[in-house]
Design an enzyme around this catalytic site. Structure first.
Site, PDB file in Angstrom:
ATOM      1  N   HIS A 313      12.864  17.025 -65.541  1.00  0.00           N
ATOM      2  CA  HIS A 313      13.452  17.147 -66.880  1.00  0.00           C
ATOM      3  C   HIS A 313      13.801  15.753 -67.368  1.00  0.00           C
ATOM      4  CE1 HIS A 313      16.105  18.377 -70.163  1.00  0.00           C
ATOM      5  NE2 HIS A 313      15.479  19.548 -70.081  1.00  0.00           N
ATOM      6  N   ASP A 371      12.329  26.559 -67.226  1.00  0.00           N
ATOM      7  CA  ASP A 371      11.051  27.262 -67.357  1.00  0.00           C
ATOM      8  C   ASP A 371      10.566  27.862 -66.051  1.00  0.00           C
ATOM      9  OD1 ASP A 371      10.527  24.717 -69.599  1.00  0.00           O
ATOM     10  OD2 ASP A 371      10.481  26.832 -70.163  1.00  0.00           O
TER      11      ASP A 371
HETATM   12  C1  SDX Z   1      11.888  21.792 -71.546  1.00  0.00           C
HETATM   13  O1  SDX Z   1      14.292  18.011 -73.700  1.00  0.00           O
HETATM   14  C2  SDX Z   1      14.684  19.202 -73.411  1.00  0.00           C
HETATM   15  O2  SDX Z   1      15.872  19.487 -73.399  1.00  0.00           O
HETATM   16  C3  SDX Z   1      13.582  20.181 -73.125  1.00  0.00           C
HETATM   17  C4  SDX Z   1      14.050  21.566 -72.711  1.00  0.00           C
HETATM   18  C5  SDX Z   1      14.799  22.248 -73.825  1.00  0.00           C
HETATM   19  O3  SDX Z   1      15.588  23.149 -73.527  1.00  0.00           O
HETATM   20  O4  SDX Z   1      14.497  21.932 -75.018  1.00  0.00           O
HETATM   21  O5  SDX Z   1      14.902  21.474 -71.586  1.00  0.00           O
HETATM   22  C6  SDX Z   1      12.897  22.485 -72.358  1.00  0.00           C
HETATM   23  O6  SDX Z   1      10.990  21.234 -72.118  1.00  0.00           O
HETATM   24  C7  SDX Z   1      12.058  21.729 -70.050  1.00  0.00           C
HETATM   25  C8  SDX Z   1      10.981  20.829 -69.383  1.00  0.00           C
HETATM   26  C9  SDX Z   1       9.721  21.678 -69.251  1.00  0.00           C
HETATM   27  N1  SDX Z   1       8.580  20.825 -68.875  1.00  0.00           N
HETATM   28  C10 SDX Z   1       7.999  20.940 -67.678  1.00  0.00           C
HETATM   29  O7  SDX Z   1       8.409  21.671 -66.767  1.00  0.00           O
HETATM   30  C11 SDX Z   1       6.737  20.095 -67.543  1.00  0.00           C
HETATM   31  C12 SDX Z   1       6.770  19.380 -66.188  1.00  0.00           C
HETATM   32  N2  SDX Z   1       7.820  18.363 -66.271  1.00  0.00           N
HETATM   33  C13 SDX Z   1       7.421  17.046 -66.644  1.00  0.00           C
HETATM   34  O8  SDX Z   1       6.252  16.846 -67.339  1.00  0.00           O
HETATM   35  C14 SDX Z   1       8.543  16.065 -66.854  1.00  0.00           C
HETATM   36  O9  SDX Z   1       9.471  16.287 -65.886  1.00  0.00           O
HETATM   37  C15 SDX Z   1       9.209  16.040 -68.192  1.00  0.00           C
HETATM   38  C16 SDX Z   1       8.226  15.897 -69.301  1.00  0.00           C
HETATM   39  C17 SDX Z   1      10.010  17.285 -68.403  1.00  0.00           C
HETATM   40  C18 SDX Z   1      10.131  14.838 -68.204  1.00  0.00           C
HETATM   41  O10 SDX Z   1       9.273  13.749 -68.205  1.00  0.00           O
HETATM   42  P1  SDX Z   1       9.827  12.302 -67.938  1.00  0.00           P
HETATM   43  O11 SDX Z   1      11.124  12.082 -68.644  1.00  0.00           O
HETATM   44  O12 SDX Z   1       8.735  11.319 -68.170  1.00  0.00           O
HETATM   45  O13 SDX Z   1      10.131  12.413 -66.407  1.00  0.00           O
HETATM   46  P2  SDX Z   1      10.768  11.275 -65.624  1.00  0.00           P
HETATM   47  O14 SDX Z   1      10.809   9.986 -66.393  1.00  0.00           O
HETATM   48  O15 SDX Z   1      12.069  11.804 -65.121  1.00  0.00           O
HETATM   49  O16 SDX Z   1       9.727  11.090 -64.423  1.00  0.00           O
HETATM   50  C19 SDX Z   1      10.134  10.302 -63.361  1.00  0.00           C
HETATM   51  C20 SDX Z   1       8.995  10.355 -62.388  1.00  0.00           C
HETATM   52  C21 SDX Z   1       7.677   9.863 -62.940  1.00  0.00           C
HETATM   53  O17 SDX Z   1       6.948   9.339 -61.821  1.00  0.00           O
HETATM   54  P3  SDX Z   1       7.043   7.726 -61.515  1.00  0.00           P
HETATM   55  O18 SDX Z   1       6.460   7.043 -62.749  1.00  0.00           O
HETATM   56  O19 SDX Z   1       8.509   7.405 -61.313  1.00  0.00           O
HETATM   57  O20 SDX Z   1       6.199   7.539 -60.280  1.00  0.00           O
HETATM   58  O21 SDX Z   1       8.750  11.696 -61.964  1.00  0.00           O
HETATM   59  C22 SDX Z   1       7.412  12.065 -62.280  1.00  0.00           C
HETATM   60  C23 SDX Z   1       6.960  11.123 -63.369  1.00  0.00           C
HETATM   61  O22 SDX Z   1       5.556  10.960 -63.303  1.00  0.00           O
HETATM   62  N3  SDX Z   1       7.449  13.464 -62.713  1.00  0.00           N
HETATM   63  C24 SDX Z   1       6.707  14.443 -62.183  1.00  0.00           C
HETATM   64  C25 SDX Z   1       7.123  15.620 -62.846  1.00  0.00           C
HETATM   65  N4  SDX Z   1       8.077  15.318 -63.726  1.00  0.00           N
HETATM   66  C26 SDX Z   1       8.268  13.978 -63.662  1.00  0.00           C
HETATM   67  N5  SDX Z   1       5.742  14.431 -61.254  1.00  0.00           N
HETATM   68  C27 SDX Z   1       5.174  15.635 -60.967  1.00  0.00           C
HETATM   69  N6  SDX Z   1       5.534  16.822 -61.543  1.00  0.00           N
HETATM   70  C28 SDX Z   1       6.490  16.844 -62.484  1.00  0.00           C
HETATM   71  N7  SDX Z   1       6.839  18.007 -63.047  1.00  0.00           N
END
Ligand code: SDX
Length: 444
Positions: A313, A371
């Site tokens: 998240h 989710d």
């Molecule tokens: C919702 O904003 C909100 O409030 C949204 C929401 C709402 O109520 O409106 O909460 C609803 O959208 C919930 C989120 C649903 N999305 C997913 O489940 C999709 C999978 N999650 C990701 O794509 C990701 O976690 C995000 C998009 C939600 C957040 O992305 P960020 O901010 O870029 O994540 P981060 O910066 O914390 O990532 C840190 C690291 C990165 O790797 P490094 O560059 O450090 O090596 O973690 C990795 C990211 O690549 N990473 C993941 C991951 N989520 C982050 N790797 C694998 N799987 C994942 N799900």
């Protein structure tokens, strides 16, 4: 830039710009981090801030929702989300988000009546559905139909008229489940189910989704309770992508139906509201527990854009409090449908267990988010995969509407117009077509 502050943990008074006497004010919140007011930065320094994704930038004052991502706290108007799920139904929470306080008994009764008597849509809306292919994604249908609502309410579109704002807000909250259910029925080739005025919001949504004219339909009480909980936990979440989209569209004084239709479009994205559909696709793709390590390997591979849907998240760096709430309802619904031993759930629980022990996920604080469990509950109740995000849009409509109303009433409301860091070509002379050399098109 030098930060001037008092003793540790006290208010930060100002941030110097590097020139003696030049400083920026710091805004102090009720909860959360103080913010440097950079509106005077360019005047004082000739510089702007640079913050792609706005992850470090406050874009408005808001009193609606507070999220503490480190502590896993979610408050609607100061009330913890688990307390609201325990004591309220969705319309209690809708009133709270819109009006700042929980409703009195009289206020609740009037609100329920007003929403109930706006749940039907104009019969011409039925005709709009006929323009879509039966296999159209329901989110595409919702974007189109909700945007079209403004064509039916010409007399009520003055956004600075409080009555117009209330009417539009109530209509959107009331009609969103009707439109979502119609999209589902249209895809099935079944007749639309008209709303029931004697059913609660969550019960009515299930009725419109699953009833058919040929027989009585009563959803299991556990399904109504679980959907009520999902609607509440999904109702609002600060300045998420779709809510900021609604604010941005509304800031040009576009009508609320157009703004909410834009919010639906943003929520559709797989990184946002489309993730619950993605969770089930992931679980379907995994198929069996022994394939989980392969899926986790892909999710951790920097060269693979694959993400583990339902995990991670932008704000929560601990367990999403909404996932905690829904986890309990997940088991209750599975029991009600006799699916506690569902291999699908067992696989989901194993995926959660393994991910929560995995260094990559733990180092990056990637926990199950809202989710992860909402998808499993919706599937058990019978929502088809493409209807997961429309259900999220139904829940989030009140959050979008609350932020839209708060923005329109905000004296600081300005049209959204961010800056950019220009990295294109400096000014250059025109080149006649005969003298141009080939170049690789950017878009083609
Ligand atoms: C919702 O904003 C909100 O409030 C949204 C929401 C709402 O109520 O409106 O909460 C609803 O959208 C919930 C989120 C649903 N999305 C997913 O489940 C999709 C999978 N999650 C990701 O794509 C990701 O976690 C995000 C998009 C939600 C957040 O992305 P960020 O901010 O870029 O994540 P981060 O910066 O914390 O990532 C840190 C690291 C990165 O790797 P490094 O560059 O450090 O090596 O973690 C990795 C990211 O690549 N990473 C993941 C991951 N989520 C982050 N790797 C694998 N799987 C994942 N799900």
């Amino acid at each position: 830039m030098k930060v001037t502050s008092g003793a540790p943990d006290t208010r930060v008074d100002s941030v110097e710009l590097g020139r003696a006497g030049e400083s920026l004010p710091v805004l102090q919140p009720t909860l959360g981090s103080a913010m440097i007011d950079v509106r005077g930065l360019h005047k004082g320094s000739g510089r702007y801030t640079f913050d792609p994704g706005l992850t470090n930038t406050g874009v408005c004052r808001s009193a609606i929702t507070y999220v503490d991502g480190e502590k896993g706290i979610l408050l609607y108007r100061g009330y913890p989300i688990d307390t609201l799920v325990e004591h309220c139904d969705y319309l209690d929470v809708a009133w709270l988000l819109l009006n700042g306080e929980l409703p009195t008994a009289v206020q609740k009764e009037r609100f329920v009546t007003d929403i109930t008597y706006h749940t039907m849509v104009h019969e011409q809306i039925h005709v709009i559905f006929r323009g879509f292919r039966r296999d159209a994604h329901p989110m595409a249908v919702m974007c189109g139909v909700v945007g079209a609502l403004s064509a039916f309410y010409h007399e009520d579109l003055d956004i600075f008229d409080a009555t117009h704002r209330k009417n539009a807000t109530h209509r959107l909250i009331a009609k969103m489940p009707t439109i979502a259910a119609m999209a589902h029925k249209y895809a099935l080739g079944q007749p639309f189910a008209y709303p029931r005025n004697d059913a609660s919001y969550a019960h009515n949504f299930l009725h419109m989704m699953f009833s058919v004219p040929c027989e009585k339909y009563e959803p299991p009480a556990a399904a109504v309770r679980a959907l009520n909980a999902i609607l509440i936990v999904q109702a609002d979440h600060e300045q998420n992508a779709s809510t900021f989209t609604v604010r941005s569209v509304g800031s040009s004084r576009a009508n609320p139906y157009a703004a909410i239709a834009a919010g639906i479009a943003s929520l559709w994205g797989p990184l946002h509201g489309g993730a619950n559909e993605g969770v089930l696709q992931t679980l379907d793709e995994i198929g069996t527990v022994d394939r989980i390590p392969e899926i986790l390997r892909r999710a951790k591979d920097k060269n693979d854009p694959y993400r583990l849907m339902g995990f991670g998240h932008r704000v929560y760096k601990t367990y999403d409090p909404r996932a905690k709430v829904l986890r309990e309802f997940c088991y209750e619904v599975l029991d009600a449908y006799g699916k506690r031993d569902d291999p699908f759930l067992k696989m989901a629980m194993e995926l959660e267990r393994i991910a929560l022990e995995d260094d990559y996920f733990m180092e990056r604080k990637l926990y199950p988010n809202v989710d992860f469990y909402s998808g499993i509950i919706l599937r058990t109740i019978g929502f088809p995969l493409p209807m997961f995000t429309p259900q999220f849009a139904v829940a989030r409509t009140v959050g979008w509407a609350a932020h839209w109303n708060e923005m329109v009433a905000d004296p600081e409301m300005k049209i959204v117009r961010p800056r950019q860091l220009y990295i294109g070509s400096p000014e250059r002379s025109f080149v006649p077509v005969g003298e141009r050399i080939g170049h690789e098109p950017l878009v083609g």
